[in-house]
Design a protein around this motif. Structure first.
Motif, PDB file in Angstrom:
ATOM      1  N   SER A   1       0.835  -1.190   0.000  1.00  0.00           N
ATOM      2  CA  SER A   1       0.000   0.000   0.000  1.00  0.00           C
ATOM      3  C   SER A   1       0.878   1.251   0.000  1.00  0.00           C
ATOM      4  O   SER A   1       1.984   1.250   0.527  1.00  0.00           O
ATOM      5  CB  SER A   1      -0.902   0.016   1.229  1.00  0.00           C
ATOM      6  OG  SER A   1      -0.138   0.221   2.401  1.00  0.00           O
ATOM      7  N   PRO A   2       0.369   2.366  -0.602  1.00  0.00           N
ATOM      8  CA  PRO A   2       1.161   3.596  -0.608  1.00  0.00           C
ATOM      9  C   PRO A   2       1.534   4.070   0.792  1.00  0.00           C
ATOM     10  O   PRO A   2       2.642   4.544   1.020  1.00  0.00           O
ATOM     11  CB  PRO A   2       0.226   4.586  -1.317  1.00  0.00           C
ATOM     12  CG  PRO A   2      -0.666   3.739  -2.168  1.00  0.00           C
ATOM     13  CD  PRO A   2      -0.873   2.473  -1.378  1.00  0.00           C
ATOM     14  N   GLY A   3       0.582   3.933   1.760  1.00  0.00           N
ATOM     15  CA  GLY A   3       0.886   4.360   3.118  1.00  0.00           C
ATOM     16  C   GLY A   3       2.015   3.562   3.739  1.00  0.00           C
ATOM     17  O   GLY A   3       2.867   4.115   4.429  1.00  0.00           O
ATOM     18  N   ARG A   4       2.026   2.251   3.478  1.00  0.00           N
ATOM     19  CA  ARG A   4       3.089   1.419   4.033  1.00  0.00           C
ATOM     20  C   ARG A   4       4.428   1.735   3.380  1.00  0.00           C
ATOM     21  O   ARG A   4       5.456   1.804   4.044  1.00  0.00           O
ATOM     22  CB  ARG A   4       2.708  -0.054   3.852  1.00  0.00           C
ATOM     23  CG  ARG A   4       3.780  -1.045   4.256  1.00  0.00           C
ATOM     24  CD  ARG A   4       4.264  -0.865   5.649  1.00  0.00           C
ATOM     25  NE  ARG A   4       3.203  -0.916   6.644  1.00  0.00           N
ATOM     26  CZ  ARG A   4       3.402  -0.737   7.940  1.00  0.00           C
ATOM     27  NH1 ARG A   4       4.605  -0.482   8.389  1.00  0.00           N
ATOM     28  NH2 ARG A   4       2.387  -0.788   8.779  1.00  0.00           N
ATOM     29  N   ARG A   5       4.443   1.960   2.077  1.00  0.00           N
ATOM     30  CA  ARG A   5       5.694   2.324   1.404  1.00  0.00           C
ATOM     31  C   ARG A   5       6.219   3.652   1.927  1.00  0.00           C
ATOM     32  O   ARG A   5       7.421   3.827   2.129  1.00  0.00           O
ATOM     33  CB  ARG A   5       5.486   2.392  -0.112  1.00  0.00           C
ATOM     34  CG  ARG A   5       5.316   1.028  -0.779  1.00  0.00           C
ATOM     35  CD  ARG A   5       5.545   1.138  -2.272  1.00  0.00           C
ATOM     36  NE  ARG A   5       4.592   2.041  -2.905  1.00  0.00           N
ATOM     37  CZ  ARG A   5       3.415   1.688  -3.374  1.00  0.00           C
ATOM     38  NH1 ARG A   5       3.012   0.432  -3.255  1.00  0.00           N
ATOM     39  NH2 ARG A   5       2.620   2.574  -3.955  1.00  0.00           N
ATOM     40  N   ALA A   6       5.308   4.602   2.143  1.00  0.00           N
ATOM     41  CA  ALA A   6       5.723   5.901   2.666  1.00  0.00           C
ATOM     42  C   ALA A   6       6.332   5.751   4.061  1.00  0.00           C
ATOM     43  O   ALA A   6       7.343   6.387   4.380  1.00  0.00           O
ATOM     44  CB  ALA A   6       4.529   6.860   2.702  1.00  0.00           C
ATOM     45  N   LEU A   7       5.727   4.909   4.898  1.00  0.00           N
ATOM     46  CA  LEU A   7       6.270   4.681   6.232  1.00  0.00           C
ATOM     47  C   LEU A   7       7.655   4.058   6.154  1.00  0.00           C
ATOM     48  O   LEU A   7       8.566   4.432   6.906  1.00  0.00           O
ATOM     49  CB  LEU A   7       5.332   3.780   7.034  1.00  0.00           C
ATOM     50  CG  LEU A   7       5.817   3.374   8.431  1.00  0.00           C
ATOM     51  CD1 LEU A   7       6.133   4.595   9.282  1.00  0.00           C
ATOM     52  CD2 LEU A   7       4.776   2.503   9.120  1.00  0.00           C
ATOM     53  N   GLN A   8       7.860   3.117   5.247  1.00  0.00           N
ATOM     54  CA  GLN A   8       9.177   2.510   5.089  1.00  0.00           C
ATOM     55  C   GLN A   8      10.214   3.549   4.671  1.00  0.00           C
ATOM     56  O   GLN A   8      11.354   3.538   5.152  1.00  0.00           O
ATOM     57  CB  GLN A   8       9.109   1.376   4.075  1.00  0.00           C
ATOM     58  CG  GLN A   8       8.340   0.160   4.575  1.00  0.00           C
ATOM     59  CD  GLN A   8       8.175  -0.907   3.520  1.00  0.00           C
ATOM     60  OE1 GLN A   8       8.657  -0.786   2.403  1.00  0.00           O
ATOM     61  NE2 GLN A   8       7.467  -1.966   3.869  1.00  0.00           N
ATOM     62  N   HIS A   9       9.812   4.477   3.786  1.00  0.00           N
ATOM     63  CA  HIS A   9      10.721   5.568   3.410  1.00  0.00           C
ATOM     64  C   HIS A   9      11.053   6.435   4.627  1.00  0.00           C
ATOM     65  O   HIS A   9      12.212   6.843   4.814  1.00  0.00           O
ATOM     66  CB  HIS A   9      10.088   6.436   2.322  1.00  0.00           C
ATOM     67  CG  HIS A   9      10.113   5.833   0.956  1.00  0.00           C
ATOM     68  ND1 HIS A   9      11.253   5.262   0.405  1.00  0.00           N
ATOM     69  CD2 HIS A   9       9.147   5.718   0.006  1.00  0.00           C
ATOM     70  CE1 HIS A   9      10.986   4.831  -0.816  1.00  0.00           C
ATOM     71  NE2 HIS A   9       9.722   5.084  -1.074  1.00  0.00           N
ATOM     72  N   ALA A  10      10.042   6.713   5.461  1.00  0.00           N
ATOM     73  CA  ALA A  10      10.274   7.544   6.641  1.00  0.00           C
ATOM     74  C   ALA A  10      11.248   6.875   7.607  1.00  0.00           C
ATOM     75  O   ALA A  10      12.150   7.524   8.151  1.00  0.00           O
ATOM     76  CB  ALA A  10       8.943   7.831   7.343  1.00  0.00           C
ATOM     77  N   LEU A  11      11.079   5.570   7.807  1.00  0.00           N
ATOM     78  CA  LEU A  11      11.973   4.848   8.717  1.00  0.00           C
ATOM     79  C   LEU A  11      13.380   4.773   8.159  1.00  0.00           C
ATOM     80  O   LEU A  11      14.366   4.898   8.893  1.00  0.00           O
ATOM     81  CB  LEU A  11      11.427   3.443   8.976  1.00  0.00           C
ATOM     82  CG  LEU A  11      10.072   3.379   9.693  1.00  0.00           C
ATOM     83  CD1 LEU A  11       9.609   1.941   9.824  1.00  0.00           C
ATOM     84  CD2 LEU A  11      10.154   4.053  11.056  1.00  0.00           C
ATOM     85  N   ARG A  12      13.482   4.569   6.850  1.00  0.00           N
ATOM     86  CA  ARG A  12      14.808   4.529   6.219  1.00  0.00           C
ATOM     87  C   ARG A  12      15.479   5.898   6.310  1.00  0.00           C
ATOM     88  O   ARG A  12      16.678   5.987   6.580  1.00  0.00           O
ATOM     89  CB  ARG A  12      14.662   4.096   4.757  1.00  0.00           C
ATOM     90  CG  ARG A  12      15.966   4.078   3.979  1.00  0.00           C
ATOM     91  CD  ARG A  12      16.965   3.117   4.573  1.00  0.00           C
ATOM     92  NE  ARG A  12      18.189   3.072   3.794  1.00  0.00           N
ATOM     93  CZ  ARG A  12      19.393   2.858   4.294  1.00  0.00           C
ATOM     94  NH1 ARG A  12      19.533   2.645   5.596  1.00  0.00           N
ATOM     95  NH2 ARG A  12      20.457   2.838   3.526  1.00  0.00           N
ATOM     96  N   PHE A  13      14.700   6.964   6.135  1.00  0.00           N
ATOM     97  CA  PHE A  13      15.256   8.315   6.266  1.00  0.00           C
ATOM     98  C   PHE A  13      15.789   8.533   7.673  1.00  0.00           C
ATOM     99  O   PHE A  13      16.886   9.078   7.858  1.00  0.00           O
ATOM    100  CB  PHE A  13      14.188   9.357   5.941  1.00  0.00           C
ATOM    101  CG  PHE A  13      14.591  10.766   6.252  1.00  0.00           C
ATOM    102  CD1 PHE A  13      15.629  11.385   5.570  1.00  0.00           C
ATOM    103  CD2 PHE A  13      13.933  11.490   7.244  1.00  0.00           C
ATOM    104  CE1 PHE A  13      16.015  12.687   5.866  1.00  0.00           C
ATOM    105  CE2 PHE A  13      14.305  12.789   7.544  1.00  0.00           C
ATOM    106  CZ  PHE A  13      15.348  13.384   6.852  1.00  0.00           C
ATOM    107  N   ARG A  14      15.038   8.104   8.673  1.00  0.00           N
ATOM    108  CA  ARG A  14      15.493   8.294  10.046  1.00  0.00           C
ATOM    109  C   ARG A  14      16.775   7.513  10.317  1.00  0.00           C
ATOM    110  O   ARG A  14      17.652   7.969  11.061  1.00  0.00           O
ATOM    111  CB  ARG A  14      14.387   7.887  11.030  1.00  0.00           C
ATOM    112  CG  ARG A  14      14.638   8.396  12.427  1.00  0.00           C
ATOM    113  CD  ARG A  14      13.377   8.508  13.243  1.00  0.00           C
ATOM    114  NE  ARG A  14      12.721   7.234  13.432  1.00  0.00           N
ATOM    115  CZ  ARG A  14      11.541   7.101  14.035  1.00  0.00           C
ATOM    116  NH1 ARG A  14      10.900   8.162  14.466  1.00  0.00           N
ATOM    117  NH2 ARG A  14      11.006   5.912  14.191  1.00  0.00           N
TER     118      ARG A  14
END
Length: 296
Positions: free
Chosen positions: A182-195
């Motif tokens: 899902s787009p929301g899950r992909r976005a969360l993965q990007h956020a965690l990777r950014f952190r």
């Protein structure tokens, strides 16, 4: 319910052992029975969690998707995942919770394994008896180390935990990844990777464009993701991390403000002092004095 309205729990107050203040272990029974075996949807901002369901059943809700698991089974949850449980009264098992930054550190030298834990994993173990037995033994050994007092305890805890993580990684082909497409899950993965990238590189003062490029995103897209999942702009997340490190230096070391500025790669100590005051409301040395008074 808006994302900001979902409870965000940090178990840090329960991490009261200086050797193990980064990891927590408890039985599923010990917490769930206090809430009539129902844990309402919530999230952990910076904590990674593993739930080992040894017996009984669990109805797990992950980002609004419900799944029933029957023990033995295991679940891994990255930070910021909205999750809740309804357990059967005969539930048996263990919950492991640790700081996500420590997970990254533990897995730093193992190529490819970190990616396994950026998504939710739901793994039934009925068809994997050897893996189920090994996980039960390793988690029991980890729990024993956490409550013990043997020499080399810190290293043993990390080693036991690494064995659990490797077992989960080896089972990745058997896992269901809840909502991972899902787009929301992909976005969360990007956020965690950014952190994770910020945790590693915040001292380098890299432009946000560099982080965005490494994630395969545009800077505006990265900012939208950070606002949605981390509550601040991408630059704000970097600044938060710099300020956190500065506060640690001021609280736990005797370094001067100038030395702290240099340690954090500020060429101009005066600019560092202005930056710190802008973000905290206090000059660095006033913050140190306040912390010393509080500790006293």
């Amino acid at each position: 319910m808006a994302l900001r309205d979902i409870p965000s729990y940090a178990l840090y107050g329960e991490f009261d052992d200086p050797v193990t203040d980064w990891v927590h272990c408890e039985t599923i029974q010990s917490r769930s029975r206090l809430h009539n075996y129902r844990i309402q949807p919530h999230r952990h901002e910076k904590l990674f969690q593993v739930l080992h369901l040894a017996g009984g059943t669990a109805d797990i809700s992950v980002d609004g998707q419900s799944t029933r698991l029957t023990g033995p089974a295991i679940v891994s949850l990255p930070p910021m995942t909205v999750h809740g449980y309804t357990f059967s009264p005969d539930v048996q098992g263990t919950v492991l919770t640790l700081f996500d930054s420590r997970l990254t550190h533990i897995l730093a030298d193992m190529d490819g394994i970190r990616e396994t834990f950026r998504s939710v994993r739901l793994i039934g173990l009925q068809d994997h008896p050897e893996a189920a037995r090994g996980l039960t033994e390793d988690i029991a050994s980890l729990a024993a180390e956490l409550t013990g007092h043997g020499s080399g305890r810190s290293e043993a805890i990390q080693a036991r935990l690494l064995l659990v993580l490797i077992s989960l990684h080896r089972l990745r082909g058997s896992a269901r990844t809840a909502g991972s497409r899902s787009p929301g899950r992909r976005a969360l993965q990007h956020a965690l990777r950014f952190r994770e990238l910020v945790e590693r590189d915040f001292r380098n003062h890299q432009p946000i464009e560099v982080y965005a490029h490494r994630l395969g995103l545009t800077s505006p897209h990265l900012n939208r993701i950070c606002r949605e999942h981390l509550g601040d702009t991408a630059l704000g997340v970097v600044h938060q991390r710099i300020i956190l490190e500065a506060k640690r230096y001021l609280t736990f070391t005797s370094l001067s403000a100038k030395e702290i500025a240099l340690a954090l790669a500020f060429d101009d100590p005066a600019y560092f002092a202005r930056f710190f005051k802008q973000k905290t409301g206090l000059p660095p040395l006033a913050f140190r004095a306040m912390q010393q008074n509080a500790l006293a």
